[in-house]
Design an enzyme around this catalytic site. Structure first.
Site, short mmCIF file in Angstrom:
data_model
loop_
_atom_site.label_atom_id
_atom_site.label_comp_id
_atom_site.label_asym_id
_atom_site.label_seq_id
_atom_site.Cartn_x
_atom_site.Cartn_y
_atom_site.Cartn_z
N GLU A 141 -13.01 -5.61 6.04
CA GLU A 141 -11.80 -5.97 5.49
C GLU A 141 -11.72 -7.34 5.12
O GLU A 141 -11.54 -8.12 6.10
CB GLU A 141 -10.75 -5.27 6.02
CG GLU A 141 -10.90 -3.90 6.61
CD GLU A 141 -9.96 -3.83 7.74
OE1 GLU A 141 -9.04 -4.44 7.87
OE2 GLU A 141 -10.25 -2.84 8.43
N ASP A 198 -12.48 -3.46 16.65
CA ASP A 198 -11.32 -3.99 15.73
C ASP A 198 -11.39 -5.32 16.12
O ASP A 198 -10.59 -5.88 16.89
CB ASP A 198 -10.20 -3.28 16.47
CG ASP A 198 -8.88 -3.40 15.30
OD1 ASP A 198 -7.57 -2.76 15.58
OD2 ASP A 198 -8.94 -4.05 14.32
N HIS A 255 -8.03 -3.72 2.70
CA HIS A 255 -8.61 -2.65 3.79
C HIS A 255 -9.55 -1.87 3.35
O HIS A 255 -9.44 -0.55 3.37
CB HIS A 255 -7.38 -1.95 4.09
CG HIS A 255 -7.47 -1.59 5.80
ND1 HIS A 255 -8.33 -0.77 6.29
CD2 HIS A 255 -6.58 -1.96 6.58
CE1 HIS A 255 -8.13 -0.42 7.40
NE2 HIS A 255 -7.21 -1.20 8.02
N ARG A 291 0.66 -1.13 -0.12
CA ARG A 291 0.02 -0.24 -0.07
C ARG A 291 0.86 1.34 0.02
O ARG A 291 0.29 2.29 -0.12
CB ARG A 291 -1.08 0.12 1.30
CG ARG A 291 -0.29 0.27 2.64
CD ARG A 291 -1.12 0.22 3.75
NE ARG A 291 -0.41 0.55 4.93
CZ ARG A 291 -1.08 0.90 6.05
NH1 ARG A 291 -2.20 1.14 6.14
NH2 ARG A 291 -0.28 0.65 7.34
O1 TA6 Z 1 -7.63 -3.48 9.97
C1 TA6 Z 1 -7.69 -2.84 11.20
C2 TA6 Z 1 -6.24 -2.34 11.59
O2 TA6 Z 1 -5.40 -3.39 11.56
C3 TA6 Z 1 -6.37 -1.51 12.79
O3 TA6 Z 1 -5.81 -2.33 14.03
C4 TA6 Z 1 -5.78 -0.32 12.66
O4 TA6 Z 1 -4.42 -0.22 13.08
C5 TA6 Z 1 -6.14 -0.32 11.18
O5 TA6 Z 1 -5.94 -1.25 10.56
C6 TA6 Z 1 -5.34 0.99 10.39
O6 TA6 Z 1 -3.96 0.67 10.33
P1 TA6 Z 1 -3.10 1.70 9.61
O7 TA6 Z 1 -1.61 1.27 9.88
O8 TA6 Z 1 -3.67 2.18 8.31
O9 TA6 Z 1 -3.15 3.16 10.46
#
Ligand code: TA6
Length: 297
Positions: free
Chosen positions: A273, A209, A164, A82
């Site tokens: 996700e 989460d 995501h 990403r």
């Molecule tokens: O997918 C959920 C997650 O793993 C949360 O724990 C939070 O950290 C989110 O992803 C966003 O992660 P990022 O690295 O994009 O801030």
């Protein structure tokens, strides 16, 4: 129906009449999916779009690792897909009712330090050789994301991967997620405690989460985001080879802690996700793993 594909230095825009999608080459991140002009994906007003950090919203690609791992301390959270610019491969299908475009990422496109970081967790610390192809297909009421990841090396390697997806919602209080009843989940808000979902419709009134593990669906239990807000059609999430589902909303405290996310934006988004994240996938040499999600209204 007029069908069009427009490219610019940073992104490509697909359109079929008033339905459109936008994908940044950075991270091959889908940043918009409009159905008859209505935006269905959430991108923060404070999202950084200059390629200096992951885009806060849309459909960031998580690969080769979901989250963080003690085994790969130098690999950033959610891996490097990403936050790396993917190569534009062009239009792969263009009919009166669907456009699909493709992007590629391989070892030569990735910061060698990140490949080494990934290798820390591999047998013999051998840097995995990979070639990823990402296809985004826009239909009149659907948006499909398809990942094909090939092991181009001579040894197997492990990865986890996830789409995501940030969905835009009218008001989080009017939202429910269906299709997860009876599924075991890991609750990251409760220090990783495990439980089983008892609700047919999951509502959100605080930080959520959760990693729902091995989510089976059937015609009667489809994974979907349902809104009570009038005029907001349900978005169904159809998956192939993505057994696990993460549901995330940062709520107030985590929203405030993110510099690329406005304090009140938790009210107008939810992440659902699809991924293969509960356990690593071991990809044998020469083989290709394929997976997809289709968002449908
Ligand atoms: O997918 C959920 C997650 O793993 C949360 O724990 C939070 O950290 C989110 O992803 C966003 O992660 P990022 O690295 O994009 O801030």
């Amino acid at each position: 129906m007029p069908v069009d594909t427009t490219t610019s230095p940073d992104k490509v825009v697909l359109s079929i009449g008033t339905t459109s999608a936008e994908i940044y080459y950075y991270g091959a991140t889908v940043t918009s999916w409009k159905l008859n002009g209505d935006e269905r994906l959430f991108v923060s007003k404070s999202a950084v779009l200059d390629g200096t950090k992951a885009i806060r919203g849309g459909i960031p690609l998580v690969f080769p690792q979901f989250g963080k791992s003690d085994h790969t301390p130098k690999l950033p959270q959610h891996g490097f897909a990403r936050t790396t610019r993917w190569r534009w491969l062009g239009v792969s299908a263009d009919t009166a009712s669907e456009i699909s475009v493709r992007f590629a990422l391989g070892n030569a496109d990735v910061d060698p330090a990140l490949l080494e970081a990934w290798a820390e967790a591999q047998p013999g610390k051998v840097v995995p050789a990979f070639q990823a192809t990402y296809t985004v297909a826009l239909g009149p009421t659907t948006l499909k994301s398809h990942l094909a990841i090939q092991n181009t090396g001579t040894a197997p390697w492990d990865f986890t991967a996830l789409l995501h997806t940030y969905l835009a919602v009218g008001a989080i209080g009017d939202v429910s997620v269906t299709g997860l009843q009876g599924v075991r989940y890991v609750d990251k808000v409760a220090d990783g405690a495990e439980a089983t979902e008892t609700r047919e419709s999951i509502t959100v009134d605080g930080e959520v989460d959760r990693v729902y593990v091995d989510v089976k669906t059937s015609p009667s239990t489809r994974l979907a985001v349902v809104e009570k807000t009038p005029g907001r059609p349900t978005v169904s999430v159809h998956r192939s080879a993505l057994p696990d589902v993460v549901v995330w909303n940062p709520w107030t405290e985590k929203a405030r802690a993110m510099g690329d996310f406005d304090d009140d934006e938790y009210r107008t988004m939810i992440c659902v996700e699809a991924g293969h994240v509960a356990t690593p996938y071991t990809l044998p040499a020469g083989e290709t793993w394929t997976a997809s999600q289709t968002l449908a209204v």
